[in-house]
Enzyme design. Structure first.
Site, PDB file in Angstrom:
ATOM      1  N   CYS A  21     -10.437   2.103  91.112  1.00  0.00           N
ATOM      2  CA  CYS A  21      -9.087   1.289  91.816  1.00  0.00           C
ATOM      3  C   CYS A  21      -8.949   1.269  93.115  1.00  0.00           C
ATOM      4  CB  CYS A  21      -7.753   1.832  91.037  1.00  0.00           C
ATOM      5  SG  CYS A  21      -7.651   1.432  89.267  1.00  0.00           S
ATOM      6  N   THR A  52       8.106  -7.843  88.618  1.00  0.00           N
ATOM      7  CA  THR A  52       8.276  -6.789  89.152  1.00  0.00           C
ATOM      8  C   THR A  52       6.906  -5.712  89.287  1.00  0.00           C
ATOM      9  OG1 THR A  52       8.537  -5.385  86.945  1.00  0.00           O
ATOM     10  CG2 THR A  52      10.622  -6.114  88.443  1.00  0.00           C
ATOM     11  N   ASP A  54       4.556  -5.236  87.245  1.00  0.00           N
ATOM     12  CA  ASP A  54       4.366  -4.392  86.025  1.00  0.00           C
ATOM     13  C   ASP A  54       3.043  -4.055  85.466  1.00  0.00           C
ATOM     14  OD1 ASP A  54       5.411  -2.540  84.379  1.00  0.00           O
ATOM     15  OD2 ASP A  54       7.241  -3.577  83.815  1.00  0.00           O
ATOM     16  N   ASP A  55       2.884  -3.260  84.620  1.00  0.00           N
ATOM     17  CA  ASP A  55       1.447  -2.899  84.338  1.00  0.00           C
ATOM     18  C   ASP A  55       0.871  -4.040  83.302  1.00  0.00           C
ATOM     19  OD1 ASP A  55       1.173  -0.426  85.590  1.00  0.00           O
ATOM     20  OD2 ASP A  55       3.146   0.246  84.259  1.00  0.00           O
ATOM     21  N   ASP A  95      -2.827   0.526  80.845  1.00  0.00           N
ATOM     22  CA  ASP A  95      -1.642  -0.202  81.162  1.00  0.00           C
ATOM     23  C   ASP A  95      -0.983  -0.820  79.801  1.00  0.00           C
ATOM     24  OD1 ASP A  95      -1.995  -0.510  83.641  1.00  0.00           O
ATOM     25  OD2 ASP A  95      -3.262  -2.197  83.864  1.00  0.00           O
ATOM     26  N   GLY A 143     -15.865 -10.768  74.725  1.00  0.00           N
ATOM     27  CA  GLY A 143     -15.859 -10.643  75.984  1.00  0.00           C
ATOM     28  C   GLY A 143     -16.856 -11.610  76.957  1.00  0.00           C
TER      29      GLY A 143
END
Length: 352
Positions: A21, A52, A54-55, A95, A143
């Site tokens: 990360c 906001t 967010d995750d 998340d 994927g």
């Protein structure tokens, strides 16, 4: 293509300009990119979007079900292919847990330099990701793959949550306590690893924390006294705490001596093993951090250290703290600790 002999392969981390990360675009740069928002219609069923930071996004299906959708991917933080895959997948699934959701399936995102890495190494990365998904009880249902200059791996993670138990990063109230689920120091450990200065015991601690799924999330979300939740990742504890403060419209105070650290993260930081992302984080949001105690450059580096697959940050009623900590302990999070509280005032962060 002719497959690459394992003996001729470079270290995975040598192929990446950043790891885990720590690869995130700095908060200040990201804010400039996204300024003004995305002018698209927002249906009422979209319970959580980008407002906001967010995750995950959350979309209501009916009164009792909402879809939680998120994605995360990055370059290698470690050299072992299986460990890299496990860390990246664990981080992506986190998340969903951070919203109070339960993961149901995932899609793999794979970019690999196929003329540099062997098919065996790439397969081990994917196997590591599959191991993390098995631990979460979900399948990888598909994927996408590309040939890229740097190795990249991650997931699209899909989950479900009851809207009544949805937890956002924007719900903390003045008087709430703050609880952190995992110790800090992952970025510092990764910087030491890249320079060959991380011993075997510390490497084992790095893998243990980054591959531990944030499974307490759904149990915490069902507690009446839990009001906000997020996971601490690439923007460091300070960055994600500030997102919670801004979204909640309150000021957060963190007792720095109460924040758990990986051993020996402080010593390694004192020896100079600090990521570039830590400095970029501070440059982006340092003006919003106030000190109620003396802070050193090492403290600042730890505060802004980018966490890969970091812990949950929970805002809850003070009387709920024992139950929150008990849930963390039941899931194996021995280092979880109460680290501060929310207060009235202009959104920001105070280090005490």
């Amino acid at each position: 293509m002719t497959d690459i002999p394992a003996s001729a392969e470079p270290r995975l981390t040598s192929l990446a300009h950043g790891g885990g990360c720590g690869c995130k675009i700095a908060p200040g740069v990201l804010e400039g990119i996204l300024r003004g928002g995305i002018a698209l219609p927002v249906p009422p069923e979209l319970l959580v979007g980008i407002e906001t930071s967010d995750d995950a996004a959350v979309f209501r299906v009916n009164d009792h079900q909402a879809i939680v959708a998120t994605t995360d991917f990055f370059m290698p933080i470690v050299d072992d292919p299986g460990d890299f895959g496990r860390i990246a997948a664990t981080n992506a699934i986190s998340d969903v847990y951070a919203m109070g959701g339960t993961p149901v399936f995932a899609l793999a995102l794979v970019g690999m330099p196929i003329n540099t890495l062997s098919t065996a190494t790439i397969a081990r990365i994917l196997d590591g990701g599959a191991d993390a998904c098995r631990a979460a009880g979900i399948p990888i249902a598909g994927g996408h793959t590309i040939d890229s200059v740097e190795p990249i791996y991650g997931l699209v993670a899909i989950g479900l949550v009851d809207p009544a138990h949805l937890k956002r990063n924007a719900g903390a109230r003045p008087g709430d306590a703050l609880v952190l689920g995992k110790p800090l120091g992952v970025g510092i450990f990764s910087a030491a690893l890249k320079k060959g200065a991380l011993d075997a015991a510390s490497y084992a601690r790095l893998i243990e924390t980054t591959t531990r799924l944030n499974t307490p999330g759904p149990d915490l979300a069902r507690l009446d006294g839990v009001y906000a939740m997020t996971d601490v990742t690439g923007f460091g504890l300070a960055g994600h705490a500030l997102e919670m403060a801004r979204g909640s419209g309150c000021r957060l105070r963190i007792g720095w001596s109460e924040v758990p650290l990986l051993d020996p993260a402080r010593r390694l930081a004192e020896e100079g093993f600090i990521t570039g992302a830590s400095g970029r984080n501070w440059a982006s949001y340092g003006k919003e951090v106030a000190y109620a105690r003396p802070m050193t450059e090492v403290d600042q580096a730890l505060l802004c250290d980018p966490q890969t697959s970091g812990g949950l940050l929970v805002a809850c009623a003070p009387e709920t703290v024992p139950e929150v900590l008990a849930i963390f302990r039941q899931h194996g999070f021995a280092a979880a600790a109460a680290i501060g509280e929310a207060a009235e005032g202009e959104p920001g962060l105070i280090l005490a």
